[in-house]
Design a protein around this motif. Structure first.
Motif, PDB file in Angstrom:
ATOM      1  N   ASN A 115       0.810  -1.217   0.000  1.00 31.90           N
ATOM      2  CA  ASN A 115       0.000   0.000   0.000  1.00 31.90           C
ATOM      3  C   ASN A 115       0.843   1.267   0.000  1.00 31.90           C
ATOM      4  OD1 ASN A 115      -2.437  -1.396  -0.040  1.00 31.90           O
ATOM      5  ND2 ASN A 115      -2.585  -1.460   2.194  1.00 31.90           N
ATOM      6  N   LYS A 116       2.111   1.144   0.372  1.00 32.26           N
ATOM      7  CA  LYS A 116       3.038   2.273   0.352  1.00 32.26           C
ATOM      8  C   LYS A 116       3.842   2.320  -0.950  1.00 32.26           C
ATOM      9  CE  LYS A 116       3.641   2.901   5.308  1.00 32.26           C
ATOM     10  NZ  LYS A 116       3.196   4.284   5.325  1.00 32.26           N
ATOM     11  N   GLY A 117       3.429   1.511  -1.945  1.00 30.25           N
ATOM     12  CA  GLY A 117       4.128   1.507  -3.232  1.00 30.25           C
ATOM     13  C   GLY A 117       5.398   0.685  -3.235  1.00 30.25           C
ATOM     14  N   MET A 118       5.482  -0.269  -2.317  1.00 28.08           N
ATOM     15  CA  MET A 118       6.650  -1.147  -2.205  1.00 28.08           C
ATOM     16  C   MET A 118       6.166  -2.586  -2.358  1.00 28.08           C
ATOM     17  SD  MET A 118       8.420   0.644   1.104  1.00 28.08           S
ATOM     18  CE  MET A 118       8.490   2.411   1.252  1.00 28.08           C
ATOM     19  N   PRO A 119       5.935  -3.018  -3.598  1.00 31.03           N
ATOM     20  CA  PRO A 119       5.277  -4.317  -3.822  1.00 31.03           C
ATOM     21  C   PRO A 119       6.174  -5.533  -3.566  1.00 31.03           C
ATOM     22  CG  PRO A 119       5.892  -3.333  -5.903  1.00 31.03           C
ATOM     23  CD  PRO A 119       6.198  -2.306  -4.839  1.00 31.03           C
ATOM     24  N   LEU A 120       5.495  -6.652  -3.352  1.00 33.10           N
ATOM     25  CA  LEU A 120       6.150  -7.947  -3.200  1.00 33.10           C
ATOM     26  C   LEU A 120       6.796  -8.357  -4.518  1.00 33.10           C
ATOM     27  CD1 LEU A 120       6.544 -10.633  -1.582  1.00 33.10           C
ATOM     28  CD2 LEU A 120       4.349 -11.345  -2.540  1.00 33.10           C
ATOM     29  N   ILE A 121       8.049  -8.826  -4.465  1.00 30.13           N
ATOM     30  CA  ILE A 121       8.749  -9.332  -5.643  1.00 30.13           C
ATOM     31  C   ILE A 121       8.806 -10.851  -5.623  1.00 30.13           C
ATOM     32  CG2 ILE A 121      10.955  -9.443  -6.860  1.00 30.13           C
ATOM     33  CD1 ILE A 121      11.600  -6.703  -5.749  1.00 30.13           C
ATOM     34  N   GLN A 122       9.217 -11.390  -4.469  1.00 35.90           N
ATOM     35  CA  GLN A 122       9.417 -12.832  -4.356  1.00 35.90           C
ATOM     36  C   GLN A 122       9.130 -13.246  -2.926  1.00 35.90           C
ATOM     37  OE1 GLN A 122      12.957 -14.484  -6.233  1.00 35.90           O
ATOM     38  NE2 GLN A 122      13.330 -15.783  -4.459  1.00 35.90           N
ATOM     39  N   LYS A 123       8.561 -14.450  -2.784  1.00 34.27           N
ATOM     40  CA  LYS A 123       8.335 -14.989  -1.445  1.00 34.27           C
ATOM     41  C   LYS A 123       8.524 -16.488  -1.481  1.00 34.27           C
ATOM     42  CE  LYS A 123       3.359 -15.711  -1.812  1.00 34.27           C
ATOM     43  NZ  LYS A 123       2.083 -15.547  -1.121  1.00 34.27           N
ATOM     44  N   GLY A 124       8.730 -17.049  -0.300  1.00 38.09           N
ATOM     45  CA  GLY A 124       8.888 -18.482  -0.207  1.00 38.09           C
ATOM     46  C   GLY A 124       8.963 -18.938   1.234  1.00 38.09           C
ATOM     47  N   GLU A 125       9.042 -20.245   1.383  1.00 40.34           N
ATOM     48  CA  GLU A 125       9.112 -20.882   2.690  1.00 40.34           C
ATOM     49  C   GLU A 125      10.513 -21.468   2.891  1.00 40.34           C
ATOM     50  OE1 GLU A 125       6.351 -21.190   4.854  1.00 40.34           O
ATOM     51  OE2 GLU A 125       5.287 -19.888   3.429  1.00 40.34           O
ATOM     52  N   TYR A 133      10.645 -10.722  -0.330  1.00 39.64           N
ATOM     53  CA  TYR A 133      11.432  -9.588  -0.795  1.00 39.64           C
ATOM     54  C   TYR A 133      10.474  -8.527  -1.310  1.00 39.64           C
ATOM     55  CZ  TYR A 133      15.574 -12.595  -0.805  1.00 39.64           C
ATOM     56  OH  TYR A 133      16.600 -13.420  -0.449  1.00 39.64           O
ATOM     57  N   MET A 134      10.651  -7.325  -0.819  1.00 34.44           N
ATOM     58  CA  MET A 134       9.801  -6.203  -1.194  1.00 34.44           C
ATOM     59  C   MET A 134      10.602  -5.231  -2.053  1.00 34.44           C
ATOM     60  SD  MET A 134       7.218  -7.386   0.427  1.00 34.44           S
ATOM     61  CE  MET A 134       6.046  -6.078   0.096  1.00 34.44           C
ATOM     62  N   ASN A 135       9.943  -4.659  -3.065  1.00 30.28           N
ATOM     63  CA  ASN A 135      10.630  -3.724  -3.953  1.00 30.28           C
ATOM     64  C   ASN A 135      10.662  -2.337  -3.314  1.00 30.28           C
ATOM     65  OD1 ASN A 135      11.673  -2.114  -5.916  1.00 30.28           O
ATOM     66  ND2 ASN A 135      10.426  -2.945  -7.561  1.00 30.28           N
ATOM     67  N   THR A 136      11.731  -2.083  -2.591  1.00 28.08           N
ATOM     68  CA  THR A 136      11.957  -0.805  -1.922  1.00 28.08           C
ATOM     69  C   THR A 136      13.094  -0.034  -2.587  1.00 28.08           C
ATOM     70  OG1 THR A 136      13.374  -1.981  -0.347  1.00 28.08           O
ATOM     71  CG2 THR A 136      11.085  -1.616   0.317  1.00 28.08           C
ATOM     72  N   LEU A 137      13.435  -0.425  -3.812  1.00 28.60           N
ATOM     73  CA  LEU A 137      14.589   0.176  -4.496  1.00 28.60           C
ATOM     74  C   LEU A 137      14.453   1.681  -4.689  1.00 28.60           C
ATOM     75  CD1 LEU A 137      15.392  -2.565  -7.146  1.00 28.60           C
ATOM     76  CD2 LEU A 137      16.811  -1.891  -5.197  1.00 28.60           C
ATOM     77  N   ASP A 138      13.305   2.148  -5.141  1.00 25.40           N
ATOM     78  CA  ASP A 138      13.149   3.584  -5.381  1.00 25.40           C
ATOM     79  C   ASP A 138      13.355   4.393  -4.105  1.00 25.40           C
ATOM     80  OD1 ASP A 138      12.663   3.219  -8.083  1.00 25.40           O
ATOM     81  OD2 ASP A 138      10.488   3.387  -7.892  1.00 25.40           O
ATOM     82  N   GLU A 139      12.797   3.913  -3.014  1.00 23.55           N
ATOM     83  CA  GLU A 139      12.859   4.645  -1.761  1.00 23.55           C
ATOM     84  C   GLU A 139      14.147   4.414  -0.985  1.00 23.55           C
ATOM     85  OE1 GLU A 139      10.459   2.581  -2.711  1.00 23.55           O
ATOM     86  OE2 GLU A 139       8.725   3.855  -3.037  1.00 23.55           O
ATOM     87  N   LEU A 143      16.732  -3.707  -1.775  1.00 23.38           N
ATOM     88  CA  LEU A 143      15.527  -4.463  -1.443  1.00 23.38           C
ATOM     89  C   LEU A 143      15.457  -4.688   0.065  1.00 23.38           C
ATOM     90  CD1 LEU A 143      15.490  -7.255  -4.186  1.00 23.38           C
ATOM     91  CD2 LEU A 143      14.288  -5.058  -4.198  1.00 23.38           C
ATOM     92  N   VAL A 144      14.245  -4.816   0.570  1.00 22.12           N
ATOM     93  CA  VAL A 144      14.028  -5.203   1.965  1.00 22.12           C
ATOM     94  C   VAL A 144      13.485  -6.629   1.950  1.00 22.12           C
ATOM     95  CG1 VAL A 144      12.485  -4.882   3.945  1.00 22.12           C
ATOM     96  CG2 VAL A 144      13.709  -2.928   2.988  1.00 22.12           C
ATOM     97  N   GLU A 145      14.080  -7.467   2.800  1.00 18.36           N
ATOM     98  CA  GLU A 145      13.570  -8.817   2.992  1.00 18.36           C
ATOM     99  C   GLU A 145      12.882  -8.877   4.348  1.00 18.36           C
ATOM    100  OE1 GLU A 145      14.988 -13.475   2.793  1.00 18.36           O
ATOM    101  OE2 GLU A 145      16.431 -11.998   3.546  1.00 18.36           O
TER     102      GLU A 145
END
Length: 150
Positions: A115-125, A133-139, A143-145
């Motif tokens: 919702n803050k414009g930082m979408p999900l890129i990849q997830k797993g177990e 992994y969230m796409n926080t590159l612009d900000e 990336l933030v995991e």
């Protein structure tokens, strides 16, 4: 004290993409004067349930971990499967891929960041938990995991 968007300010891990995890692990071990950790492959797709950009992927990575007090260094050697790891290596080469935070409430945190414009890129177990992994590159320029342990 405000703990920000994730409820924590503690970086628990720095993830580094590498071409050869054993060679790089030897370099880190020599640099720090500590034993070289064992490297291992992530779980297969049936266990990891990895999704990259919303689609299932068989991607795996060879990992090695250095526990350095409060902070862990993760070395990641991707296979050829589609993943954020492979994309990073192909586009940028070796280097820092992400910073990670231990969190609680994975679904809620993914939605909050989305919702803050930082979408999900990849997830797993993984055994004992899950990651995203969230796409926080612009900000944040990295990336933030999100790491959630059971």
């Amino acid at each position: 004290m405000d703990n920000g968007v994730l409820g924590t300010q503690v970086v628990t891990q720095i993830g580094i993409i590498v071409k050869d995890v054993e060679k790089t692990a030897r370099s880190y071990a020599d640099f720090f004067g500590i034993p070289e950790p064992e490297s291992f492959w992530t779980d297969t797709a049936d266990l990891a349930q990895t999704e990259y950009e919303g689609q299932p992927t068989p991607a795996r990575a060879k990992l090695a971990f250095f526990d350095m007090g409060q902070l862990q260094i993760e070395l990641i050697q991707p296979d050829e499967g589609p993943s954020t790891w492979r994309e990073f290596l192909d586009k940028q080469g070796e280097g820092v891929h992400h910073i990670a935070f231990g969190i609680k409430g994975m679904k809620e945190k993914i939605a909050l960041l989305g919702n803050k414009g930082m979408p999900l890129i990849q997830k797993g177990e993984f055994t004992g938990g899950r990651y995203a992994y969230m796409n926080t590159l612009d900000e944040l320029k990295v990336l933030v995991e999100l790491l959630e342990n059971d």
